[in-house]
Design an enzyme around this catalytic site. Structure first.
Site, PDB file in Angstrom:
ATOM      1  N   ASP A  11     104.961  -1.493  80.266  1.00 41.79           N
ATOM      2  CA  ASP A  11     106.085  -2.126  79.577  1.00 41.79           C
ATOM      3  C   ASP A  11     105.559  -3.448  79.028  1.00 41.79           C
ATOM      4  OD1 ASP A  11     108.754  -2.711  78.728  1.00 41.79           O
ATOM      5  OD2 ASP A  11     108.982  -3.993  80.492  1.00 41.79           O
ATOM      6  N   GLU A  70     105.842   1.890  76.098  1.00 40.28           N
ATOM      7  CA  GLU A  70     107.079   1.782  75.333  1.00 40.28           C
ATOM      8  C   GLU A  70     106.769   1.334  73.912  1.00 40.28           C
ATOM      9  OE1 GLU A  70     111.043  -0.946  75.534  1.00 40.28           O
ATOM     10  OE2 GLU A  70     110.367  -0.057  77.427  1.00 40.28           O
ATOM     11  N   ASP A 142     110.429  -5.419  85.059  1.00 43.38           N
ATOM     12  CA  ASP A 142     109.356  -5.005  84.148  1.00 43.38           C
ATOM     13  C   ASP A 142     108.495  -3.900  84.761  1.00 43.38           C
ATOM     14  OD1 ASP A 142     109.673  -6.911  81.804  1.00 43.38           O
ATOM     15  OD2 ASP A 142     109.642  -8.290  83.503  1.00 43.38           O
TER      16      ASP A 142
END
Length: 181
Positions: A11, A70, A142
């Site tokens: 992430d 992502e 996160d």
């Protein structure tokens, strides 16, 4: 013996980059490691270097076969979007030395795979990651997002393998019928 695939989820962020490592065979998914690379507010180029270096170290340490990251989504603030894109690029470049296959997923896809709803909030993602991986406590946000990316990819791999197996079965079956007729 079951064949597990090691997946590193990332992430990306310019201040905090989450990571999560899982092993999955399509039916069973196990937590290996997760955490956050905290970069603070210092010099931006230094932060990019730190992302690159730390991701490179994680790849060397855990030797993932697959990487899920992502995709960047558009922020209202163009400067923030550019910085996020650069942080993401630094993370991607940090994976190259390991030779793992990189896969990109939209945030909505990841949330859909883990929570069942593409508009889920961060707390729902944390809760479901904890449940799916049978963790003792909820991971940091996160890290949870990175683990969610890895779980999303594990689900995708399972589907791809099932479809490939089904297609292979149909091809074998059609060849047998062709020989008999």
């Amino acid at each position: 013996m079951t064949d597990f695939t090691r997946i590193l989820g990332i992430d990306p962020g310019s201040r905090v980059t989450g990571y999560g490592v899982i092993d999955s065979d399509g039916g069973t998914t196990r937590h290996v490691a997760s955490g956050c690379i905290r970069l603070g507010n210092g010099d931006f180029l230094r932060r990019l270097n730190d992302i690159f270096t730390r991701i490179n170290e994680l790849v060397a340490e855990f030797a993932p076969q697959e990487i899920a990251i992502e995709q960047v989504f558009m922020h209202r603030n163009a400067d923030s979007a550019l910085k996020l894109g650069q942080a993401r690029a630094a993370a991607i470049c940090g994976t190259f030395a390991g030779g793992a296959v990189l896969h990109e997923y939209a945030a909505r896809e990841i949330k859909q795979a883990v929570v069942g709803r593409g508009g889920a909030d961060k707390e729902q993602v944390q809760h479901m990651v904890k449940a799916i991986l049978a963790l003792d406590s909820e991971p940091q946000q996160d890290a949870a997002d990175a683990l969610a990316a890895a779980i999303c990819h594990a689900h995708t791999l399972r589907l791809v393998r099932a479809l490939s197996s089904q297609r292979a079965g149909r091809r074998r079956g059609s060849r047998r019928r062709g020989l008999a007729g």
